[in-house]
Design a protein around this motif. Structure first.
Motif, PDB file in Angstrom:
ATOM      1  N   GLY A   1       0.673  -1.209   2.272  1.00  0.00           N
ATOM      2  CA  GLY A   1       0.908  -2.380   1.385  1.00  0.00           C
ATOM      3  C   GLY A   1       1.481  -3.570   1.846  1.00  0.00           C
ATOM      4  O   GLY A   1       2.545  -4.091   1.273  1.00  0.00           O
TER       5      GLY A   1
ATOM      6  N   ILE B   1      -4.452  -2.465  -1.730  1.00  0.00           N
ATOM      7  CA  ILE B   1      -3.413  -1.662  -1.622  1.00  0.00           C
ATOM      8  C   ILE B   1      -3.462  -0.051  -2.269  1.00  0.00           C
ATOM      9  O   ILE B   1      -4.164  -0.215  -3.471  1.00  0.00           O
ATOM     10  CB  ILE B   1      -2.100  -2.397  -2.640  1.00  0.00           C
TER      11      ILE B   1
ATOM     12  N   PHE C   1       6.417  -0.227   2.215  1.00  0.00           N
ATOM     13  CA  PHE C   1       5.147  -0.716   1.886  1.00  0.00           C
ATOM     14  C   PHE C   1       4.255  -1.044   3.102  1.00  0.00           C
ATOM     15  O   PHE C   1       3.109  -0.815   3.151  1.00  0.00           O
ATOM     16  CB  PHE C   1       5.484  -2.181   1.116  1.00  0.00           C
TER      17      PHE C   1
ATOM     18  N   GLN D   1       1.285   3.034  -3.692  1.00  0.00           N
ATOM     19  CA  GLN D   1       2.410   1.889  -3.386  1.00  0.00           C
ATOM     20  C   GLN D   1       2.344   0.765  -4.228  1.00  0.00           C
ATOM     21  O   GLN D   1       3.242   0.098  -4.805  1.00  0.00           O
ATOM     22  CB  GLN D   1       1.743   1.146  -1.855  1.00  0.00           C
ATOM     23  N   LYS D   2       0.969   0.552  -4.878  1.00  0.00           N
ATOM     24  CA  LYS D   2       1.187  -0.484  -5.901  1.00  0.00           C
ATOM     25  C   LYS D   2       2.090   0.056  -7.283  1.00  0.00           C
ATOM     26  O   LYS D   2       2.587  -0.748  -7.789  1.00  0.00           O
ATOM     27  CB  LYS D   2      -0.476  -0.552  -6.689  1.00  0.00           C
TER      28      LYS D   2
END
Length: 329
Positions: free
Chosen positions: A241, A111, A236, A115-116
């Motif tokens: 993601g 990821i 995401f 996004q994380k």
């Protein structure tokens, strides 16, 4: 010696319980009917509660909403304990499969950091919002009236704990136990989360249980779930993601399922009388504004320049939903 077997039909003396015969007549009842109808305690209260001596323990006057028949607020899913637990067990198996796949194949490592970080900053503190949802629905279950409503709210309360646990697990997968401490600090003191925290805490001190149902289940969930588990989830997936989307699978499916139940309650209550419709509409308008104020900074943090457009779409869909239920919003 020869034995001849033959079938003998024995006509039952009655087909169901007396309390169901009063409502449906003497015919076989479903499991949902057996566990839901005409079992609200109304008599033989030993004492009035000392903390509210003007009312009996289960009192219709604990809400301003009035119904001729509280059992009209039935659950279209027809959830009784067995059906509810079987359904959730199947959904949990699917969710566990997604988490297992992500952990076994190390998909969380793929990821993108941006996004994380959005997931850690936005999704994790939401577990405290879910705790508020649990408390509100547990209150309705304790002080509401009509078993068809109160039992469904108890299931809804437990579902909020389930969502909170999945959010917790997302944090553990993405960043370990430290992520949970960070999320709690954000919830307690981060400027981004204080409008939402204030709103959730204000809901905890409401007295009218049907008002809590509208503010929590219809408005807060009706605006926040599409924002976080539809629009943000799409972001995401579009930006690498996908593993995050796999971990929020339960939330999206659950929101769609429970919306049908929530809509059924509001639609029936609004159609009962003009007074009910006016009160429900006023509550929606009151809590819609507060909820949007709390969601706006979160949407800006998560979606950036797209936030205003997304919030407008979410609001438009929510208003159309309320209008379909017969509310004047």
């Amino acid at each position: 010696m020869q034995i001849d077997l033959r079938t003998v039909a024995i006509k039952p003396l009655r087909n169901t319980f007396d309390h169901l015969v009063e409502r449906f007549g003497d015919k076989p009842a479903s499991r949902y009917q057996e566990g839901s109808y005409n079992i609200q305690q109304e008599h033989i209260f030993h004492y009035r509660p000392s903390w509210d001596a003007d009312r009996v323990l289960f009192d219709k006057k604990r809400t301003k909403i009035q119904m001729k028949d509280w059992y009209a607020l039935k659950d279209p899913r027809q959830f009784y304990y067995g059906a509810y637990t079987i359904t959730r067990a199947r959904q949990q198996e699917a969710a566990e499969s997604s988490f297992d796949m992500i952990e076994e194949r190390g998909l969380a490592e793929l990821i993108p950091n941006e996004q994380k970080q959005i997931a850690l900053d936005i999704l994790l503190p939401l577990r405290h919002v879910e705790w508020g949802g649990n408390m509100g629905n547990a209150y309705i279950s304790a002080y509401g009236y009509g078993t068809v409503m109160t039992q469904a709210c108890l299931y809804h309360a437990m579902d909020h704990l389930g969502v909170a646990q999945y959010l917790t697990r997302i944090g553990l997968v993405l960043d370990g136990p430290d992520a949970l401490d960070k999320a709690k600090d954000d919830w307690m003191s981060g400027a981004l989360w204080q409008p939402m925290r204030r709103h959730v805490e204000n809901l905890l001190v409401l007295d009218d249980w049907f008002e809590i149902f509208v503010a929590q289940n219809l408005v807060l969930e009706g605006l926040s779930y599409p924002l976080f588990y539809d629009h943000l989830d799409s972001e995401f997936s579009a930006n690498g993601g996908t593993a995050i989307s796999m971990m929020t699978r339960f939330m999206g499916e659950w929101a769609g399922e429970t919306a049908k139940w929530i809509d059924a309650q509001i639609k029936v209550a609004a159609a009962e009388s003009p007074e009910n419709k006016a009160l429900l509409s006023d509550w929606v308008k009151q809590y819609r504004a507060v909820t949007l104020d709390a969601l706006t900074p979160l949407a800006k943090c998560a979606l950036g320049d797209k936030a205003a457009g997304v919030l407008e779409d979410v609001l438009t869909e929510f208003n159309a939903r309320c209008a379909k239920l017969g509310l004047a919003v």
